[in-house]
Design an enzyme around this catalytic site. Sequence first.
Site, PDB file in Angstrom:
ATOM      1  N   GLU A  86      -6.556  -8.007  -0.657  1.00 28.08           N
ATOM      2  CA  GLU A  86      -7.001  -8.063   0.739  1.00 28.08           C
ATOM      3  C   GLU A  86      -8.477  -7.720   0.858  1.00 28.08           C
ATOM      4  O   GLU A  86      -8.968  -6.802   0.204  1.00 28.08           O
ATOM      5  CB  GLU A  86      -6.254  -7.027   1.601  1.00 28.08           C
ATOM      6  CG  GLU A  86      -4.782  -7.260   1.777  1.00 28.08           C
ATOM      7  CD  GLU A  86      -4.152  -6.153   2.639  1.00 28.08           C
ATOM      8  OE1 GLU A  86      -4.866  -5.520   3.443  1.00 28.08           O
ATOM      9  OE2 GLU A  86      -2.947  -5.923   2.474  1.00 28.08           O
TER      10      GLU A  86
ATOM     11  N   GLU B  79       0.813  -1.222   0.000  1.00 29.55           N
ATOM     12  CA  GLU B  79       0.000   0.000   0.000  1.00 29.55           C
ATOM     13  C   GLU B  79       0.845   1.270   0.000  1.00 29.55           C
ATOM     14  O   GLU B  79       0.789   2.077   0.937  1.00 29.55           O
ATOM     15  CB  GLU B  79      -0.962   0.003   1.200  1.00 29.55           C
ATOM     16  CG  GLU B  79      -2.019  -1.076   1.108  1.00 29.55           C
ATOM     17  CD  GLU B  79      -3.138  -0.928   2.126  1.00 29.55           C
ATOM     18  OE1 GLU B  79      -2.915  -0.292   3.172  1.00 29.55           O
ATOM     19  OE2 GLU B  79      -4.228  -1.466   1.876  1.00 29.55           O
TER      20      GLU B  79
END
Length: 665
Positions: free
Chosen positions: A304, A148
């Site tokens: 995710e 991320e």
Amino acid sequence: MDNMQHFLYGGDYNPNQWDKTIWQEDLDFFEEARINSATINVFSWAKIQPSEEEYDFNELDEVIEMLSKHKNYIVLATSTAALPAWMFKKYPEVGRTDFEGRRHKFGQRHNACPNSLVYQKYAKRLAGKLAERYGRNPNIAYWHVNNEYGGECFCENCEAAFRVWLKKKYKTIEALNKAWNLEFWGHTVYEWDEVVLPNALSEGISYEKTAFAGISIDYRRFNSDSMLENFKMERDAIRKYDLVTPITTNLMGTYRYLDYFKWAKEMDIVSWDNYPAYNTPWSLTAMRHDLMRGLKQAPFMLMEQTPSQQNWQPYNSLKKPGQMRAQSYQTIAHGSNTIQYFQLRRSIGGCEKFHGAVIAHSGSAETRVFKEVKALGKEIEKIGEKILATQNKSEVALIFDWDNYWALEYTSGPNKDLKYIDQVHQVYQYFYNQNISVDFVSTEDELSGYKLVAAPVLYMVTEGLKQRLEAYVKDGGTLVTGFMSGIVDSSDNVHLGGYPGPLRKLTGIWVEEIDALAPEQFNEVSFSKGPIGKGALLSDVIHLEGAEALAHFTSNFYKGHPAATVNFFERGRVYYYGTQLDEESLKLFLDEAAEQAKVDKRFSDTPLEITRRFSREETFIFIINLTQKNHSVPQKLIGKKDILTGSILEENQLLTPNEVRIIVE
Ligand code: GLA
Ligand code: ZN
């Protein structure tokens, strides 16, 4: 490079946080739930490099060996998203400086200054070492670089690198002064080292507001590019040793600070993390999936999602029984070729101890969540591989542009409530509600294959984009755009000669003024077709220059002026809305555009979400009830067979909330 032959079902796995006695238990759980993959080594830098000179891969070797033996696909992360303590201690410059100008100490994660040469050196070296060691292991299915990427750094290293970036872009200091309009407030600079980065100590009014949008937008571009360079650096270090395994990094949907269209060009496959809040509309989640698919116009990975709960939202509600499954099928329907969870086993400490996981603190398979994960695992085992052969297809495109996102929201006035994602979502929602598939495209993508192109709040328009839009409409395309479009160039300087600047000819209108409406204010809008609707947020004062009015304002001093228009431009049409229409009015307006463009609306009359993925021979139709009520399936689908249960869809049979059917034709 696309080795997506297997439908990955798994998620983030951190055996390093656990005693080895637990590892075998984990494997048993995985097998039971049909979990076939694990994402490992995401935050292990401190473990695999305990000091500047020392690397220790013993534990990682064992984890990889264990998963390989067990035939699990491995998504191998490079661990560079959280810096080890020794690095901060010896080289404090690796940390970030925030918008307020505070240099951060060791702590948290996603904390590296992207322009720190020390960080770059060690991140690159680590990625290379991992690839050298594991790159030939056939169980490594994907590389997961960092984690991320996000945030911004405002340190002196970044400032120096910003000046270099600017020199490359503008060549001369005169060009830079002109681009940023520095004559305003007498901010002219004469030397490159007079340029300072736009934080709270300089042009930044607040994190989201700036005195000079030109500087701040360039800083966003620079920051996004800097992190992209970090990604490319690790990617290239891996490629030295491993020429084939696809390399990705997990993105974050509509995340503001990185230009994902630019990023996707450098990634082999897009992956992303989907964390809706308890009250996120399903349409917004669908939109994010479609945006992620649009980055490469290709299937993506869901890197995710939580099986149930999160910990970092204000209210971390449990996913209701069936909700995770429905959400997973929505993800697949919109283009995902994996379902991966964060995380496989719930950690015991740190801020994520309340974050949901496949294996709960109870360590039991007798949990609701585990049973749901297992049930879905069985279904995916059955149908996953078939889905991999399919792709989404759309007749409608929606233009999304990060430069535009930044510029629109940095701009001071006319209305503080104008938000890019809200505006894009409102238009998206119209199509979503009618099960009309939407592709997100960049300002550079080819438009000619689409029946309708929507470009809400297309505030920033370059010469190239203007020409592409004109060519598209000339050739018979239908373009929908609206207020706050065509206003500025790529430096946030206004296109002179009347709004909507370069789109004036195309839209056949002149917007003389733009009124801002406070939350309690609205204007009445009367449609030629009958109904009276409401306009909020902004109202354009429009003069027709060839276009026809579809609606007029009937209140305020500009009553009688058009509120929505259509212009016939060569073989195509351009629809324009001059105010934020209420949902019903927007529907009326867009219905007309979609009808004229002959957009396929075959499943528009049902509250169920219906999405299709196509292979050359087959069509997968995903029918999902994401509402709170029971609904019957559309007549067209009665008599067809659901591949999940083998049962036939019957008349009067109701789909309860969160139920899913998949038909293959
Ligand atoms: C992000 C991160 C994960 C984890 C989850 C929790 O997506 O990538 O490491 O922190 O959030 O929701
Ligand atoms: Zn920095």
